[in-house]
Enzyme design. Sequence first.
Site, mmCIF file in Angstrom:
data_model
loop_
_atom_site.group_PDB
_atom_site.id
_atom_site.type_symbol
_atom_site.label_atom_id
_atom_site.label_comp_id
_atom_site.label_asym_id
_atom_site.label_seq_id
_atom_site.Cartn_x
_atom_site.Cartn_y
_atom_site.Cartn_z
ATOM 1 N N LYS A 175 -3.795 8.672 -0.178
ATOM 2 C CA LYS A 175 -4.249 8.381 -1.539
ATOM 3 C C LYS A 175 -3.480 7.209 -2.140
ATOM 4 O O LYS A 175 -2.259 7.161 -2.048
ATOM 5 C CB LYS A 175 -4.054 9.614 -2.433
ATOM 6 C CG LYS A 175 -4.822 10.838 -1.961
ATOM 7 C CD LYS A 175 -4.446 12.068 -2.769
ATOM 8 C CE LYS A 175 -3.013 12.485 -2.525
ATOM 9 N NZ LYS A 175 -2.664 13.777 -3.151
ATOM 10 N N THR A 207 -2.690 11.509 -15.852
ATOM 11 C CA THR A 207 -3.007 11.698 -14.434
ATOM 12 C C THR A 207 -2.244 12.888 -13.846
ATOM 13 O O THR A 207 -2.074 12.985 -12.644
ATOM 14 C CB THR A 207 -2.642 10.430 -13.631
ATOM 15 O OG1 THR A 207 -1.256 10.121 -13.863
ATOM 16 C CG2 THR A 207 -3.519 9.253 -14.015
ATOM 17 N N GLY A 209 -1.731 16.091 -12.145
ATOM 18 C CA GLY A 209 -2.565 16.969 -11.311
ATOM 19 C C GLY A 209 -3.734 16.309 -10.611
ATOM 20 O O GLY A 209 -4.601 16.996 -10.066
ATOM 21 N N THR A 210 -3.764 14.981 -10.574
ATOM 22 C CA THR A 210 -4.891 14.302 -9.911
ATOM 23 C C THR A 210 -4.962 14.661 -8.425
ATOM 24 O O THR A 210 -6.045 14.883 -7.876
ATOM 25 C CB THR A 210 -4.791 12.765 -10.041
ATOM 26 O OG1 THR A 210 -3.459 12.368 -9.711
ATOM 27 C CG2 THR A 210 -5.140 12.290 -11.423
ATOM 28 N N GLY A 211 -3.783 14.706 -7.776
ATOM 29 C CA GLY A 211 -3.751 14.993 -6.333
ATOM 30 C C GLY A 211 -4.248 16.401 -6.031
ATOM 31 O O GLY A 211 -5.073 16.607 -5.125
ATOM 32 N N CYS A 212 -3.776 17.382 -6.806
ATOM 33 C CA CYS A 212 -4.195 18.782 -6.623
ATOM 34 C C CYS A 212 -5.699 18.892 -6.829
ATOM 35 O O CYS A 212 -6.415 19.580 -6.080
ATOM 36 C CB CYS A 212 -3.517 19.702 -7.651
ATOM 37 S SG CYS A 212 -1.735 19.503 -7.788
HETATM 38 N N1 ATP Z 1 -5.605 5.787 -13.043
HETATM 39 C C1 ATP Z 1 -6.408 6.208 -12.064
HETATM 40 N N2 ATP Z 1 -7.723 5.880 -12.066
HETATM 41 C C2 ATP Z 1 -8.547 6.303 -11.077
HETATM 42 N N3 ATP Z 1 -8.131 7.049 -10.032
HETATM 43 C C3 ATP Z 1 -6.834 7.401 -9.975
HETATM 44 C C4 ATP Z 1 -5.894 6.997 -10.976
HETATM 45 N N4 ATP Z 1 -4.675 7.516 -10.656
HETATM 46 C C5 ATP Z 1 -4.840 8.219 -9.518
HETATM 47 N N5 ATP Z 1 -6.120 8.129 -9.084
HETATM 48 C C6 ATP Z 1 -6.707 8.788 -7.929
HETATM 49 O O1 ATP Z 1 -6.278 10.130 -7.986
HETATM 50 C C7 ATP Z 1 -6.120 10.678 -6.688
HETATM 51 C C8 ATP Z 1 -4.713 11.206 -6.538
HETATM 52 O O2 ATP Z 1 -3.904 10.099 -6.262
HETATM 53 P P1 ATP Z 1 -2.327 10.017 -6.302
HETATM 54 O O3 ATP Z 1 -1.912 9.013 -5.280
HETATM 55 O O4 ATP Z 1 -1.915 9.783 -7.727
HETATM 56 O O5 ATP Z 1 -1.976 11.496 -5.851
HETATM 57 P P2 ATP Z 1 -0.739 12.401 -6.190
HETATM 58 O O6 ATP Z 1 0.459 11.531 -6.408
HETATM 59 O O7 ATP Z 1 -0.681 13.417 -5.122
HETATM 60 O O8 ATP Z 1 -1.175 13.092 -7.537
HETATM 61 P P3 ATP Z 1 -0.312 14.074 -8.486
HETATM 62 O O9 ATP Z 1 -0.228 13.311 -9.779
HETATM 63 O O10 ATP Z 1 -1.154 15.287 -8.618
HETATM 64 O O11 ATP Z 1 0.999 14.337 -7.827
HETATM 65 C C9 ATP Z 1 -6.485 9.531 -5.734
HETATM 66 O O12 ATP Z 1 -7.851 9.604 -5.394
HETATM 67 C C10 ATP Z 1 -6.207 8.293 -6.576
HETATM 68 O O13 ATP Z 1 -6.911 7.193 -6.074
HETATM 69 C C1 HMH Z 2 3.093 23.646 -9.140
HETATM 70 C C2 HMH Z 2 2.760 22.221 -8.903
HETATM 71 N N1 HMH Z 2 2.140 21.867 -7.763
HETATM 72 C C3 HMH Z 2 1.832 20.573 -7.533
HETATM 73 C C4 HMH Z 2 2.136 19.594 -8.446
HETATM 74 C C5 HMH Z 2 1.822 18.153 -8.136
HETATM 75 O O1 HMH Z 2 1.172 17.487 -9.093
HETATM 76 C C6 HMH Z 2 2.770 20.007 -9.644
HETATM 77 N N2 HMH Z 2 3.110 19.114 -10.615
HETATM 78 N N3 HMH Z 2 3.071 21.319 -9.848
#
Ligand code: ATP
Ligand code: HMH
Length: 272
Positions: A175, A207, A209-212
Amino acid sequence: MSAPVALSVAGSDPSGGAGMQADLKAFSAMGAYAAAVVTALTAQNTLGVQGIFPVPAEFVQQQLDSVLSDLDVAVLKTGMLGSPEVVEVVAEAVARHDVPVLVVDPVMVATSGDRLVSEETVDAVRELLLPHATLVTPNLPEAATLLGWTEVTEARMPEAAEALRRSGAGAVLVKGGHLVGDTSTDVLVDDDGALAVAAQRVDTANTHGTGCTLASAVAALLAQGVPLRDAVQEAKAYLTRAIAAADGLGVGHGHGPVHHFVDWWEPSRGRR
Ligand SMILES: Nc1ncnc2c1ncn2[C@@H]1O[C@H](COP(=O)(O)OP(=O)(O)OP(=O)(O)O)[C@@H](O)[C@H]1O
Ligand SMILES: Cc1ncc(CO)c(N)n1
């Protein structure tokens, strides 16, 4: 007829935007029945992580056995796993209960920058879980850590995904949320090669929780039999809509959550 069941094995975020709460919302928004096994309690909000209280591995195992011996789980999705012992019981339960599809989000650090799991836990995820994963979804720092590289640059995303597939995972989605630019591009590598999954970058700080949310949306679609590439593209489009609506949700004072029910709530009233 029975509903497709998706099971989240993850840590709790009481502020509701990430972790298992995000997983349950994304599963529900995308049409899967949502079940949840808690691996750790966190005290966190949109500003950071204030505390972590791990669930003992034996009790994680007990929860897994309760759910997997009764519900017909189509997809198991992992998030924060509190210790190497917890990773071990999850891997063992996946094998023993013949879980058909496994999505691994190798959670290491929260959006706020706070570390969520130890290095030993990351090693256990790499060794015990990735070989059984249908899909693994690292962000750029997570991909670098899993590979033992100093960093993963945008140019090397396909190479990193390919290298991670050698750990045994069926497919890898690296990602690119941590990059800058007009688009936010992720790279999927599966049996058919590399696929760039791009979306317009949304200008927002919300953003959390975007990854989850992305990994869970994919899992919910896989639970319904959607092919992997379609599931990733549909989930990415859903996530982008949810991020675009996040400022309208306006929850918390830091990195706020995305709007999981963007397709359901009435925009003018904020609810149905
Ligand atoms: N500002 C944004 N606009 C559009 N898409 C985004 C943006 N920020 C993150 N994404 C998308 O969100 C998803 C998660 O990406 P990211 O690399 O931030 O994951 P992460 O770090 O695991 O997330 P988390 O914030 O949950 O830890 C990917 O599809 C990324 O392209
Ligand atoms: C509990 C938990 N899992 C995953 C993430 C990653 O975004 C978070 N912030 N908190």
